[in-house]
Write a protein that holds these residues in place. Structure first.
Motif, PDB file in Angstrom:
ATOM      1  N   THR A 108     178.855 -29.070  12.329  1.00 58.69           N
ATOM      2  CA  THR A 108     179.695 -27.706  12.187  1.00 58.69           C
ATOM      3  C   THR A 108     179.228 -26.437  12.620  1.00 58.69           C
ATOM      4  OG1 THR A 108     180.352 -29.335  10.334  1.00 58.69           O
ATOM      5  CG2 THR A 108     181.250 -26.879  10.609  1.00 58.69           C
TER       6      THR A 108
ATOM      7  N   TYR B 293     182.786 -34.188  18.375  1.00 58.38           N
ATOM      8  CA  TYR B 293     181.732 -34.286  18.818  1.00 58.38           C
ATOM      9  C   TYR B 293     180.751 -35.669  18.476  1.00 58.38           C
ATOM     10  CZ  TYR B 293     180.477 -31.988  14.688  1.00 58.38           C
ATOM     11  OH  TYR B 293     180.631 -31.775  13.414  1.00 58.38           O
TER      12      TYR B 293
ATOM     13  N   ARG C 210     167.285 -34.600  10.211  1.00 54.33           N
ATOM     14  CA  ARG C 210     166.921 -33.901   9.040  1.00 54.33           C
ATOM     15  C   ARG C 210     165.704 -34.603   8.429  1.00 54.33           C
ATOM     16  NH1 ARG C 210     172.916 -34.090   6.086  1.00 54.33           N
ATOM     17  NH2 ARG C 210     173.890 -33.105   7.726  1.00 54.33           N
TER      18      ARG C 210
ATOM     19  N   GLU D  12     164.248 -35.905   6.028  1.00 48.44           N
ATOM     20  CA  GLU D  12     164.664 -36.549   4.603  1.00 48.44           C
ATOM     21  C   GLU D  12     163.516 -37.887   4.444  1.00 48.44           C
ATOM     22  OE1 GLU D  12     168.754 -36.421   3.026  1.00 48.44           O
ATOM     23  OE2 GLU D  12     169.104 -36.720   5.087  1.00 48.44           O
TER      24      GLU D  12
ATOM     25  N   ARG E 133     169.378 -43.851   5.864  1.00 46.60           N
ATOM     26  CA  ARG E 133     168.900 -42.497   5.716  1.00 46.60           C
ATOM     27  C   ARG E 133     167.866 -42.423   6.888  1.00 46.60           C
ATOM     28  NH1 ARG E 133     167.843 -39.658   0.268  1.00 46.60           N
ATOM     29  NH2 ARG E 133     165.678 -40.384   0.389  1.00 46.60           N
TER      30      ARG E 133
ATOM     31  N   PHE F  73     169.442 -39.173  13.145  1.00 44.36           N
ATOM     32  CA  PHE F  73     170.703 -40.037  12.795  1.00 44.36           C
ATOM     33  C   PHE F  73     171.934 -39.697  13.593  1.00 44.36           C
ATOM     34  CE2 PHE F  73     173.037 -37.084  10.236  1.00 44.36           C
ATOM     35  CZ  PHE F  73     172.187 -36.198   9.732  1.00 44.36           C
TER      36      PHE F  73
ATOM     37  N   VAL G 126     184.384 -33.933  13.392  1.00 44.66           N
ATOM     38  CA  VAL G 126     185.717 -33.493  14.027  1.00 44.66           C
ATOM     39  C   VAL G 126     185.842 -32.242  13.201  1.00 44.66           C
ATOM     40  CG1 VAL G 126     188.166 -33.650  13.662  1.00 44.66           C
ATOM     41  CG2 VAL G 126     186.861 -35.704  14.313  1.00 44.66           C
ATOM     42  N   GLU G 127     186.287 -31.161  13.812  1.00 40.67           N
ATOM     43  CA  GLU G 127     186.497 -29.850  13.474  1.00 40.67           C
ATOM     44  C   GLU G 127     187.866 -29.125  13.890  1.00 40.67           C
ATOM     45  OE1 GLU G 127     184.204 -28.792  11.411  1.00 40.67           O
ATOM     46  OE2 GLU G 127     182.343 -29.970  12.197  1.00 40.67           O
TER      47      GLU G 127
ATOM     48  N   TYR H  14     179.185 -23.861   2.916  1.00 39.15           N
ATOM     49  CA  TYR H  14     180.284 -23.236   3.470  1.00 39.15           C
ATOM     50  C   TYR H  14     181.704 -23.938   3.131  1.00 39.15           C
ATOM     51  CZ  TYR H  14     179.343 -27.202   6.787  1.00 39.15           C
ATOM     52  OH  TYR H  14     179.008 -28.364   7.517  1.00 39.15           O
TER      53      TYR H  14
ATOM     54  N   VAL I 183     179.746 -42.688   3.935  1.00 37.41           N
ATOM     55  CA  VAL I 183     179.877 -43.043   5.399  1.00 37.41           C
ATOM     56  C   VAL I 183     180.358 -41.913   5.943  1.00 37.41           C
ATOM     57  CG1 VAL I 183     179.857 -45.392   5.012  1.00 37.41           C
ATOM     58  CG2 VAL I 183     182.083 -44.278   4.942  1.00 37.41           C
TER      59      VAL I 183
ATOM     60  N   ALA J  54     182.190 -37.637   5.666  1.00 36.43           N
ATOM     61  CA  ALA J  54     182.311 -36.449   4.553  1.00 36.43           C
ATOM     62  C   ALA J  54     182.795 -35.260   5.192  1.00 36.43           C
ATOM     63  CB  ALA J  54     180.931 -36.595   3.666  1.00 36.43           C
ATOM     64  N   GLY J  55     183.345 -34.221   4.503  1.00 39.73           N
ATOM     65  CA  GLY J  55     183.772 -33.180   5.071  1.00 39.73           C
ATOM     66  C   GLY J  55     184.655 -32.203   4.315  1.00 39.73           C
TER      67      GLY J  55
ATOM     68  N   ALA K 299     182.584 -35.409   8.996  1.00 35.68           N
ATOM     69  CA  ALA K 299     181.575 -35.941  10.278  1.00 35.68           C
ATOM     70  C   ALA K 299     181.273 -37.349   9.321  1.00 35.68           C
ATOM     71  CB  ALA K 299     180.438 -35.315  10.473  1.00 35.68           C
TER      72      ALA K 299
HETATM   73  P1  HAM Z   1     176.937 -34.466   5.648  1.00 37.15           P
HETATM   74  O1  HAM Z   1     177.713 -34.828   4.378  1.00 37.15           O
HETATM   75  O2  HAM Z   1     175.583 -33.705   5.741  1.00 37.15           O
HETATM   76  O3  HAM Z   1     178.014 -33.308   6.174  1.00 37.15           O
HETATM   77  O4  HAM Z   1     176.722 -35.501   6.584  1.00 37.15           O
HETATM   78  C1  HAM Z   1     178.067 -36.244   7.020  1.00 37.15           C
HETATM   79  C2  HAM Z   1     177.506 -37.795   7.258  1.00 37.15           C
HETATM   80  O5  HAM Z   1     176.348 -38.082   7.955  1.00 37.15           O
HETATM   81  C3  HAM Z   1     177.194 -38.386   5.810  1.00 37.15           C
HETATM   82  O6  HAM Z   1     178.366 -38.878   5.099  1.00 37.15           O
HETATM   83  C4  HAM Z   1     176.385 -39.450   6.366  1.00 37.15           C
HETATM   84  O7  HAM Z   1     177.433 -40.505   6.672  1.00 37.15           O
HETATM   85  C5  HAM Z   1     175.773 -38.823   7.479  1.00 37.15           C
HETATM   86  N1  HAM Z   1     174.202 -38.646   7.277  1.00 37.15           N
HETATM   87  C6  HAM Z   1     173.971 -37.482   6.570  1.00 37.15           C
HETATM   88  N2  HAM Z   1     172.609 -37.650   6.592  1.00 37.15           N
HETATM   89  C7  HAM Z   1     172.130 -38.405   7.017  1.00 37.15           C
HETATM   90  C8  HAM Z   1     170.978 -39.204   7.342  1.00 37.15           C
HETATM   91  N3  HAM Z   1     169.633 -38.517   7.060  1.00 37.15           N
HETATM   92  N4  HAM Z   1     170.753 -40.688   7.694  1.00 37.15           N
HETATM   93  C9  HAM Z   1     171.868 -41.062   8.139  1.00 37.15           C
HETATM   94  N5  HAM Z   1     173.208 -40.607   8.002  1.00 37.15           N
HETATM   95  C10 HAM Z   1     173.458 -39.546   7.657  1.00 37.15           C
HETATM   96  C11 HAM Z   1     177.999 -32.554   7.501  1.00 37.15           C
HETATM   97  O8  HAM Z   1     176.884 -32.914   8.088  1.00 37.15           O
HETATM   98  C12 HAM Z   1     178.918 -31.816   7.705  1.00 37.15           C
HETATM   99  N6  HAM Z   1     178.742 -30.991   8.945  1.00 37.15           N
HETATM  100  C13 HAM Z   1     180.420 -32.413   7.667  1.00 37.15           C
HETATM  101  C14 HAM Z   1     181.480 -31.418   8.213  1.00 37.15           C
HETATM  102  C15 HAM Z   1     182.130 -31.367   9.538  1.00 37.15           C
HETATM  103  N7  HAM Z   1     182.087 -30.892   7.532  1.00 37.15           N
HETATM  104  C16 HAM Z   1     183.168 -29.992   7.910  1.00 37.15           C
HETATM  105  N8  HAM Z   1     183.008 -30.327   9.154  1.00 37.15           N
END
Ligand code: HAM
Length: 429
Positions: free
Chosen positions: A85, A108, A114, A116, A122, A126, A131-132, A264, A283, A285-286, A307
């Protein structure tokens, strides 16, 4: 193998057995987004560290402890993107894509990083498809984003496995009033809080709601509720979204504790979760981030997006046996040729077939071999048909077409008729 020559922990190779499923998933999502009129944007994987600090928030887990940050040769602090984002907003601003209230519907795909603790679902590298949407302030677009993900679960056969959780975080002003009320409530019970929540109480109190510690969750039962603090605008927006989801017949549950881990967001937040993957069940989230563009130096511009994690969705497809059977087939047809003259003829025959049969996946035997060994390779390739070209066939300008998967008899087909014959066979598969 020495450790330094292995892949980094939490960063995976995606092997040839897995790539067909990845490509199927990616192509399904790309096709879907095309069909809704979204356009792809591609951003760099590395950005200035400051970008993520400013957008995701200094006191989030991501920025505090999960970023891959390093100094480059110029002494600039750079970071491997932990999400998309921030970069997308930066790109939109930098290229004036949202100027004058222009609507942008973007998507995208790519790797995110990350640091983690790796476990099933996890990883440290990854992949997300995100979508934005910019400059559409109403709940209609929030609903569209959810409707399109619902359609995606339908296409993938996952509808029964996922649940939509929904919440509204309200405006930042409303959230600030709520934050104070929550802090007052929790401060009075400080001794009973787990250590992590005590720390969050100071830095990011809303994240206490997210705590997985049962004792903390028990404390929260009587805590002030965010929904009681919502401003009228957010309340109306949320009602508008719910009405649309109801009209579209999309089931959801309101989760008042859903706050998300990035700073944000305001108004709508949502997560698609599954109970089929263990602890890492989110799976996709946004949510809405109407203040972010301005906070990053742009004119007031609303934003909303989500995403999804590709690894988790691929795992879910595998876990639920939703992998289309045809993905196991690398090729449709395997051409086996015996003897030097037949091999030469096979080369041109294969090119003709590739020219004339649309979408044909054809492997030509390489490395010669006996009839038996070539047919063994044909079988292993997953092909539906083997084409047999020996000296006798060569002399008669025909091939033997041998079905490998069903009972049918081997047929003899002339080179001339072969493209039409194969096209017919493939249609049936
Ligand atoms: P996020 O919840 O941090 O949101 O990540 C979105 C998705 O990415 C998670 O629901 C999960 O499916 C996947 N994900 C996150 N971290 C990992 C990981 N370490 N390993 C595997 N999969 C992972 C965002 O990133 C925001 N940018 C979403 C968004 C877009 N909100 C508004 N626009």
């Amino acid at each position: 193998m020495s450790k330094s020559l292995q892949a980094i922990r939490g960063m995976n190779d995606i092997l040839p057995e897995q790539t067909p499923l990845w490509r199927y998933f990616e192509a399904t999502v790309a096709g879907l987004l095309d069909s809704y009129g979204y356009r792809q944007i591609r951003m760099p994987i590395v950005e200035f560290t400051e970008l993520f600090k400013r957008s995701i928030g200094e006191v989030t887990d991501i920025v505090e402890k999960e970023m891959y940050t390093f100094e480059d040769r110029n002494g600039d602090s750079l970071t491997l993107r932990p999400e998309g984002t921030a970069s997308c907003v930066r790109a939109v601003l930098e290229h004036g894509l949202s100027g004058g209230g222009q609507v942008q519907k973007l998507w995208y795909i790519g790797p995110m990083f990350r640091h983690e603790r790796p476990q099933k679902g996890r990883y440290r590298q990854f992949h997300q498809i995100g979508v934005e949407v910019f400059n559409l302030p109403g709940p209609d677009i929030d609903a569209e984003l959810i409707v399109l993900t619902w359609r995606l679960w339908g296409l993938l056969g996952l509808r029964d496995a996922v649940t939509l959780e929904l919440n509204s975080l309200g405006s930042s002003a409303a959230r600030a009033v709520y934050r104070d009320a929550l802090v007052t409530y929790l401060e009075a019970r400080r001794e009973q809080l787990d250590e992590d929540s005590r720390r969050r109480l100071l830095s990011n109190p809303l994240r206490v709601l997210d705590s997985k510690v049962p004792q903390t969750q028990a404390l929260l039962v009587d805590a002030p509720r965010l929904e009681d603090f919502l401003d009228d605008d957010s309340r109306e927006h949320f009602a508008g979204l719910r009405a649309r989801l109801d009209a579209a017949g999309i089931p959801y549950v309101i989760n008042p504790k859903l706050v998300r881990g990035l700073d944000y967001y305001g108004k709508t937040v949502f997560e698609w979760v599954t109970d089929q993957l263990g602890a890492q069940g989110t799976v996709c989230a946004g949510g809405r981030y109407d203040g972010l563009v301005e906070q990053m130096g742009g004119k007031p511009t609303t934003g909303v997006g989500f995403a999804m994690g590709i690894e988790r969705l691929v795992l879910l497809l595998e876990t639920l046996d939703k992998v289309p059977a045809e993905l196991a087939r690398q090729v449709d047809v395997y051409l086996a040729a015996f003897g030097e003259a037949a091999e030469l003829a096979a080369l041109t025959l294969a090119e003709t077939l590739r020219d004339e049969v649309a979408g044909l996946r054809l492997a030509v035997n390489a490395g010669a071999g006996s009839f038996k060994s070539q047919l063994k390779k044909a079988d292993k390739s997953g092909a539906s048909y083997a084409l047999v070209l020996g000296e006798d066939e060569l002399a008669r300008q025909v091939v033997g077409v041998k079905p490998l998967r069903d009972e049918g008899q081997q047929q003899t087909v002339s080179w001339q008729d072969l493209p039409g014959y194969l096209a017919g066979c493939l249609k049936q598969h």
